[in-house]
Design an enzyme around this catalytic site. Sequence first.
Site, PDB file in Angstrom:
ATOM      1  N   CYS A  37       0.808  -1.215   0.000  1.00 32.50           N
ATOM      2  CA  CYS A  37       0.000   0.000   0.000  1.00 32.50           C
ATOM      3  C   CYS A  37       0.839   1.262   0.000  1.00 32.50           C
ATOM      4  O   CYS A  37       0.310   2.362  -0.105  1.00 32.50           O
ATOM      5  CB  CYS A  37      -0.926   0.001   1.214  1.00 32.50           C
ATOM      6  SG  CYS A  37      -0.080  -0.352   2.744  1.00 32.50           S
ATOM      7  N   CYS A 107      -1.070  -4.211   8.083  1.00 30.82           N
ATOM      8  CA  CYS A 107      -0.761  -3.036   8.906  1.00 30.82           C
ATOM      9  C   CYS A 107      -0.188  -3.474  10.259  1.00 30.82           C
ATOM     10  O   CYS A 107       0.739  -2.857  10.780  1.00 30.82           O
ATOM     11  CB  CYS A 107      -2.013  -2.200   9.155  1.00 30.82           C
ATOM     12  SG  CYS A 107      -2.769  -1.561   7.663  1.00 30.82           S
TER      13      CYS A 107
END
Lengths: 142, 229
Positions: A37, A107
């Site tokens: 990302c 994440c």
Amino acid sequence: MAYSERVIDHYNNPRNVGQLDKGSTEVGTGLVGAPECGDVMRLQIRVNPATQVIEEAKFKTFGCGSAIASSSLATEWIKGRTVDDALGIKNTDIVKELSLPPVKIHCSVLAEDAIRAAIGDWKKKNSAPVAAVAAEAVAVAG
Amino acid sequence: MFKVIDSAVPIACWSCSIGHNDSTLFCPHCSKIQPPPGGDYFSVFGLEPRLNLDLTALEHEFHRLSRKLHPDRFARAEENEKQWSLADTALLNDAYRTLKDPLRRTEYLLKLLGAEIGAGQESKEEKVARVPADLLEEVFELNMQLEEMRAASKTGVEDPELQAGLEQAKRRFDGLLVEVDQDLRTQWQAWDEGDAAARASAQRRMVALLDRRRYLSNLVRDVTETLGA
């Protein structure tokens, strides 16, 4: 996809945002990125040399809400722990605490990587000086 | 090695019952429309997986097949064939959109290959190592500058030095993007023409380049946005 309440809380009120003196031997810095990302995360720790306890932790993350929440939570968790203890934190603990959906698991991986990188940096800094100090001591003795 | 081989398993045509490869939209024997084939996007166009494509030929073939699949042609066909003309058209559109764009084509091919070499099997250390530390450092610094500039523009205070710094950074990152794309094209050729070992190495290199590209293009986008605001 909706963020969980805990993610939103950490996103709106991130804990421990900031930076520590990168040059200090007591400070370890971890800079990691998620190529999926394009997120970047910097996590820093200040370790008490006598007790090996992480007394301060700061982060700065450029990325999505989950990445910010994961790093915010990570700094909260490692503060007050010893370095070895902090290494025991797993990304799955973060996933659970923040109820991260499967697409946001990377994440939490990033946050775990950041902890490891920061501790790794601190360890590297604090093994070399020991040798240097020893060498100096020898030099003085000689 | 490729998914295309899965689709080489012959299946029988629903109409003439003669076996054909499960990659074609029309039966090569009786020319009847077939249900959406299970092969990869390359095989929809009768191509082997490769990265350097003749885009004119691809477009030509896309138009030819689109015309042949057009639902109007199946107005009087059996219900199955009507459904297939819609489903095949959707597949053809997806395949064309993916293959005509160089980056999407590269990502698609890597995914096809990754599905076979075990995607997600790499360790976390390898993943981190894919992003060079100096690039991360730079990405982080530039993000800090961007944040500063956004904050400054909110208060209405212009900082020409910051602005000039960002413009310079944008030019630098644009240049790096060009380099990445050149390198990608080199790897395409290496993959298209190489043996198994050369392909494996080109594949690894392409994964790294695409990661780098993602960081760079995100940055260029953010810088452009901030400068434009």
